[in-house]
Design an enzyme around this catalytic site. Sequence first.
Site, PDB file in Angstrom:
ATOM      1  N   HIS A 107       0.861  -5.158  14.101  1.00 41.84           N
ATOM      2  CA  HIS A 107      -0.278  -4.823  13.236  1.00 41.84           C
ATOM      3  C   HIS A 107      -1.327  -3.975  13.950  1.00 41.84           C
ATOM      4  O   HIS A 107      -1.740  -2.925  13.453  1.00 41.84           O
ATOM      5  CB  HIS A 107      -0.929  -6.103  12.707  1.00 41.84           C
ATOM      6  CG  HIS A 107      -0.217  -6.700  11.544  1.00 41.84           C
ATOM      7  ND1 HIS A 107      -0.766  -6.764  10.282  1.00 41.84           N
ATOM      8  CD2 HIS A 107       1.010  -7.257  11.437  1.00 41.84           C
ATOM      9  CE1 HIS A 107       0.089  -7.340   9.457  1.00 41.84           C
ATOM     10  NE2 HIS A 107       1.173  -7.652  10.139  1.00 41.84           N
ATOM     11  N   ASP A 131      -7.584  -4.378   9.345  1.00 42.31           N
ATOM     12  CA  ASP A 131      -6.300  -4.805   8.809  1.00 42.31           C
ATOM     13  C   ASP A 131      -6.600  -5.566   7.527  1.00 42.31           C
ATOM     14  O   ASP A 131      -7.595  -6.292   7.439  1.00 42.31           O
ATOM     15  CB  ASP A 131      -5.594  -5.720   9.818  1.00 42.31           C
ATOM     16  CG  ASP A 131      -4.154  -6.017   9.435  1.00 42.31           C
ATOM     17  OD1 ASP A 131      -3.939  -6.704   8.406  1.00 42.31           O
ATOM     18  OD2 ASP A 131      -3.242  -5.576  10.148  1.00 42.31           O
ATOM     19  N   HIS A 182       0.469 -11.063  -2.878  1.00 42.37           N
ATOM     20  CA  HIS A 182      -0.730 -11.830  -2.526  1.00 42.37           C
ATOM     21  C   HIS A 182      -1.848 -11.660  -3.554  1.00 42.37           C
ATOM     22  O   HIS A 182      -2.624 -12.591  -3.786  1.00 42.37           O
ATOM     23  CB  HIS A 182      -1.196 -11.442  -1.124  1.00 42.37           C
ATOM     24  CG  HIS A 182      -0.211 -11.803  -0.057  1.00 42.37           C
ATOM     25  ND1 HIS A 182       0.149 -13.109   0.195  1.00 42.37           N
ATOM     26  CD2 HIS A 182       0.519 -11.030   0.800  1.00 42.37           C
ATOM     27  CE1 HIS A 182       1.050 -13.130   1.170  1.00 42.37           C
ATOM     28  NE2 HIS A 182       1.289 -11.894   1.550  1.00 42.37           N
ATOM     29  N   HIS A 238      15.175  -8.046  11.539  1.00 39.56           N
ATOM     30  CA  HIS A 238      14.484  -9.163  10.903  1.00 39.56           C
ATOM     31  C   HIS A 238      13.838  -8.754   9.586  1.00 39.56           C
ATOM     32  O   HIS A 238      13.291  -9.581   8.875  1.00 39.56           O
ATOM     33  CB  HIS A 238      13.413  -9.717  11.839  1.00 39.56           C
ATOM     34  CG  HIS A 238      12.359  -8.722  12.212  1.00 39.56           C
ATOM     35  ND1 HIS A 238      12.654  -7.485  12.752  1.00 39.56           N
ATOM     36  CD2 HIS A 238      11.000  -8.756  12.125  1.00 39.56           C
ATOM     37  CE1 HIS A 238      11.538  -6.828  12.981  1.00 39.56           C
ATOM     38  NE2 HIS A 238      10.516  -7.568  12.606  1.00 39.56           N
ATOM     39  N   ASP A 250       6.566 -11.491   5.449  1.00 41.91           N
ATOM     40  CA  ASP A 250       7.088 -10.661   4.362  1.00 41.91           C
ATOM     41  C   ASP A 250       8.557 -10.299   4.554  1.00 41.91           C
ATOM     42  O   ASP A 250       9.107  -9.500   3.796  1.00 41.91           O
ATOM     43  CB  ASP A 250       6.254  -9.384   4.227  1.00 41.91           C
ATOM     44  CG  ASP A 250       6.327  -8.493   5.470  1.00 41.91           C
ATOM     45  OD1 ASP A 250       6.928  -8.911   6.485  1.00 41.91           O
ATOM     46  OD2 ASP A 250       5.777  -7.376   5.430  1.00 41.91           O
TER      47      ASP A 250
END
Length: 464
Positions: A21, A121, A152, A359, A383
Amino acid sequence: MTKNISRDRHVAVLPFPFSSHAGRLLTLVRRLAAAAPNVTFSFYSTPKSIESLFSPAERVPGNVRPYAVPDGVPEGHVFSGEPVEHVNLYLTAVGEGESLRGVLKAAEAETGRRIGCVMSDAFMWFAGDLAEEMGVPWVPFMAGGANSITAHFYTDLIRETVGMHDIVGRENDIVKFIPGFSELRLGDLPTGVLFGNLESPFAIMLHKMGRALPKATAIAINSFEELDPDIIQDLKSKFKMILNVSPFSAISLPSSPPPPPTSYTDEYGCMPWLDNRKAASVAYIGFGTLATPPPVEIAALAEALEASGTPFLWSLKDNPKEFFPEGFIKRTSERQKIVPWAPQEQVLAHGSVGVFVTHCGWNSALESIAAGVPLIGRPFFGDHQLNAWLVENVWKIGVRVEGGVFTKSGTMSALELVLTHEKQKELRARVEMFKKLALKAVGPEQSSTRNLHTLLEIVAGYNL
């Protein structure tokens, strides 16, 4: 255009200092800072994050200044091994931004400039409250995709419609009421919407983010509009401004030189090894910075790679080779390379790579799309499940491993499907189509280019 930039503009940047991030947000900030050299960007992150991101080799522009904030880890703390434990400690320490107010004031005093914009972020939802207190724009950056914002933002709707009780066992239920999604499996919603510990600091943060985003001046998204057009259309009707700005490393901005050729370190010799492999034959395996399969799955994946005869490049941190079958490394030595780190974007762009075993983190999925490489997904948390659903069911550019975990037979089937089966032509054609759309989005006057210019105007204080 530079003459219209506010010369004393000061932008506070609040990253989420975990996984990729913070690095992704800093990459965006670096692009903006190079185009607006008179604007100061104060980047507030943990000491560990700053040490990594602001090393001399990174050549961060001088108008981007790091400021350390506490990581929340008590002295002498022993970690349990849970992937999000350090995240929860940080979020508990940060609270609703109280601990950051003093650091923001210190940066204002040091620079002699009042903060005129807050970038963050999107996870750092309280940045909207801080910006509101200061009377300045708030521009959150979603390091994931637009699909995650949708999940979300509509969490309350989903919980009210599906119910919160007796949800276990309903993972395979298909729902069709979430705007932007034609359908979605409940179990593929991001962690914290219906499943997982909904009372954890991480889940609470995500829920509050979904509720806070409507107050944003603009939301920048790490994606391109053509990837999720239905979702983007719905979000544009719900928020003040949606700006898909990726892949932003390829976009030129006014008043800054074109992006330099990508430099990277290949200290383990991945690229020369790939040079000696057949086109689209290699399985590249990498699980990001937080996700590592359990030992039994590492062994199963190794067995599948050996039995299938697939050449592979495996980026495997922390050296868990003890979990490999006995003799595995020696028996596969002629067709494998196992390294602790690989230059992922460059590896994926190499013509020898035929599949990415991943992943399904958002950055990994986006990089695979930009390189035109199909995926095999083994999602873990966050996610990942949602991205795996999109890869297999919406974009149709890859498959999820059978049962969502690595087994020898299931992994062999996935490798065969993507690398040699007749269906691989369809998967490759689909991902190539999205690759072309991504390249088009960053062209002159195209969607991501226009959006990044608009973002610069908002953040850098153009007199609009």
